[in-house]
Write an enzyme that holds these catalytic residues in place. Structure first.
Site, mmCIF file in Angstrom:
data_model
loop_
_atom_site.group_PDB
_atom_site.id
_atom_site.type_symbol
_atom_site.label_atom_id
_atom_site.label_comp_id
_atom_site.label_asym_id
_atom_site.label_seq_id
_atom_site.Cartn_x
_atom_site.Cartn_y
_atom_site.Cartn_z
ATOM 1 N N PHE A 157 -9.574 21.005 -23.491
ATOM 2 C CA PHE A 157 -10.104 19.660 -23.575
ATOM 3 C C PHE A 157 -11.349 19.636 -22.698
ATOM 4 O O PHE A 157 -11.472 20.433 -21.763
ATOM 5 C CB PHE A 157 -9.070 18.621 -23.116
ATOM 6 N N THR A 158 -12.281 18.747 -22.985
ATOM 7 C CA THR A 158 -13.575 18.776 -22.299
ATOM 8 C C THR A 158 -13.445 18.690 -20.783
ATOM 9 O O THR A 158 -14.060 19.474 -20.046
ATOM 10 C CB THR A 158 -14.460 17.625 -22.803
ATOM 11 N N ASP A 192 0.224 19.747 -20.642
ATOM 12 C CA ASP A 192 -0.555 18.510 -20.702
ATOM 13 C C ASP A 192 0.167 17.601 -21.680
ATOM 14 O O ASP A 192 0.128 17.811 -22.897
ATOM 15 C CB ASP A 192 -1.982 18.804 -21.171
ATOM 16 N N LYS A 243 -2.915 7.514 -22.627
ATOM 17 C CA LYS A 243 -2.488 7.963 -23.943
ATOM 18 C C LYS A 243 -0.973 7.850 -24.127
ATOM 19 O O LYS A 243 -0.499 7.308 -25.117
ATOM 20 C CB LYS A 243 -2.928 9.417 -24.171
ATOM 21 N N ARG A 254 -16.925 15.114 -31.855
ATOM 22 C CA ARG A 254 -16.154 16.189 -31.249
ATOM 23 C C ARG A 254 -16.684 17.497 -31.826
ATOM 24 O O ARG A 254 -16.141 18.049 -32.769
ATOM 25 C CB ARG A 254 -14.665 16.045 -31.540
ATOM 26 N N TYR A 277 0.839 -1.206 0.000
ATOM 27 C CA TYR A 277 0.000 0.000 0.000
ATOM 28 C C TYR A 277 0.876 1.259 0.000
ATOM 29 O O TYR A 277 0.556 2.238 -0.675
ATOM 30 C CB TYR A 277 -0.913 0.000 1.234
ATOM 31 N N PHE A 299 -21.991 14.520 -23.304
ATOM 32 C CA PHE A 299 -21.725 13.618 -24.420
ATOM 33 C C PHE A 299 -21.391 12.213 -23.966
ATOM 34 O O PHE A 299 -21.496 11.256 -24.741
ATOM 35 C CB PHE A 299 -20.595 14.171 -25.311
#
Length: 506
Positions: A156-157, A247, A290, A413, A104, A479
């Protein structure tokens, strides 16, 4: 710091081999003269796909509320919804998962991940989080206050949602070519420097906690920024005492494009380009879904004070500081995947396949975003469906129609992914795009050619496609879970035309 990173890289066999590979071009010429991408990997594990008849595809789309997010994979042939968490892992990543230390606290797995982050991103301190949007939550909770303004190359959303949820707002400082569907600008993800200076003068540096740069801007076609542009942004940020946040979720593809398109880095390794980019940022955060073909995420920096200020938020929202809500097996695969990000043969695979598909569609007259970017092929829904007004969600309608025609799941998009204003009216998106994501090492060339073929048929029959509207609409990130309905019986007519043209074919 930089010196330590180089030393660490030279002592790691996997990293050294990746760096060597990155110095060789992954492009292969064919004697026939054809320009096609060649897979520089072999497939040793396969997963069965399901291509169901068009009648079932129509029924599945109705059951899903005309939202491709709600489709079950038993009804999906090629899943081009996203590249998040669906990139194919390498044999070395899977093998590394077997050495996971599931303690942990104080896990050796985390120590190996921290070492990889320092080696690849050049950042000594790491806060783990279960994915990229969790990193955004922590950053927004810490930095964003009511009336804060965050300049960026594009939103970005989830980034937008976290910033607005904490009382801030975004300002998109776009280059003039950023929103042009057709362009030859190699770096449509650049920040406009003059506009950035003007924005800081308007809002005041004290109201800007950080400037955000997104590598390979997701919502405008996976378009990269140049290192020259990032250097200019860094200089402005430093002059005004503002942090620069990167990012890095698609930084591998951005680095690949820098090597291909920015003369200064033509002969540089991807590893060097990555370190150069990250060295310009005060804070780097990423979605491992990603960047490293695994699941997880992290925030990293060489500023210990900043990291210490956010530690308690990680413990509160994610988990202990040496696992951050991530499975330790995934942590091990992330460490290997980050190092593989420095391998040009790995990072070039998706961009080359995307470039191939974009080029083929362009020859057919199908409107697509150019130049080809990272992440996926982006079809211009307003150019494809000029008869559908934005209020009827043309990108969502195109995603629906393409699934019925092909069994391929893409992502809207556009305005469906946008929000409503205080009066309840849609804030129309800058672009209406059907994103056909190209996860790394997942699809074959024949499957890509199938996408081309079914899009060509759909384009010929585009006048059959109509609009859609919400019948169940969540107030946040609608969405994902919203449900829609067709404005007429156009889906049935499209399915009937498919059966008429293709006979008993799937």
């Amino acid at each position: 710091m930089k010196k330590a990173s180089v030393k660490s890289t030279s002592k790691t066999p996997s990293a050294a081999s990746a760096t060597d590979a990155s110095n060789a071009s992954p492009k292969v010429k064919f004697f026939s003269g054809e320009h096609i991408p060649l897979e520089l990997h072999k497939v040793r594990v396969v997963q069965k796909l399901h291509l169901v008849p068009v009648e079932r595809r129509l029924a599945a789309m109705q059951e899903a509320g005309f939202n491709t997010f709600q489709l079950g994979t038993k009804d999906v042939f090629l899943d081009m919804l996203t590249d998040s968490g669906v990139n194919a892992m390498s044999d070395n990543q899977i093998a590394a998962m077997m050495q996971a230390d599931d303690a942990y606290a104080g896990s050796q797995s985390f120590a190996r991940l921290q070492s990889a982050v320092e080696e690849v991103f050049g950042k000594k301190y790491l806060l783990p989080a279960h994915q990229g949007r969790a990193c955004e939550n922590i950053l927004a909770q810490h930095f964003v206050k009511p009336n804060s303004v965050i300049p960026m190359n594009y939103h970005f959303t989830t980034t937008l949602a976290h910033i607005t949820r904490n009382g801030g707002r975004i300002v998109e400082i776009l280059s003039d070519d950023a929103l042009k569907i057709k362009s030859t600008n190699p770096f449509k993800g650049n920040i406009d420097i003059a506009k950035l200076e003007a924005s800081i003068a308007t809002h005041g540096a004290g109201n800007i906690p950080f400037i955000r740069m997104e590598a390979s801007t997701n919502l405008i076609g996976g378009q990269p920024f140049s290192i020259a542009n990032m250097r200019a942004v860094r200089a402005i940020a430093k002059k005004h005492g503002i942090l620069l946040v990167l990012d890095a979720s698609l930084i591998g593809e951005n680095a690949y494009f820098v090597k291909q398109r920015e003369a200064e880095f033509k002969n540089a390794s991807v590893a060097k380009i990555l370190l150069t980019m990250c060295d310009l940022a005060d804070i780097v955060y990423f979605s491992a879904r990603k960047v490293s073909s695994s699941r997880g995420g992290g925030i990293c920096s060489n500023n210990k004070e900043i990291i210490d200020q956010m530690k308690n938020l990680v413990v509160l929202f994610e988990g202990f500081l040496t696992y951050g809500g991530i499975s330790v097996r995934e942590i091990e695969s992330m460490a290997v995947g980050l190092r593989e990000t420095t391998d040009e043969t790995v990072m070039s695979q998706s961009p080359l396949f995307i470039e191939y598909l974009v080029g083929r569609l362009e020859k057919l007259g199908i409107p697509v975003v150019t130049p080809a970017g990272g992440l996926g092929c982006h079809v211009d829904a307003m150019g494809f469906l000029p008869h559908i007004p934005q209020k009827d969600y043309p990108a969502g309608a195109l995603a629906t129609a393409f699934y019925i025609a092909s069994g391929v799941r893409g992502m809207e998009r556009g305005t469906m992914s946008s929000v409503r204003d205080v009066h309840g009216h849609d804030i129309l998106a800058d672009a209406e795009l059907l994103r056909l994501a190209m996860p790394r090492r997942v699809f074959t060339l024949s499957q890509v050619k199938y996408v081309e073929d079914r899009l060509a048929w759909l384009y010929k029959n585009r006048n059959l496609i109509g609009g859609i509207h919400f019948v169940e609409e969540p107030t946040v990130l609608r969405f994902f879970n919203g449900r829609l309905a067709a404005n007429s019986d156009w889906p049935q007519k499209l399915a009937a035309k498919f059966r008429q043209d293709f006979g008993d074919s799937l």
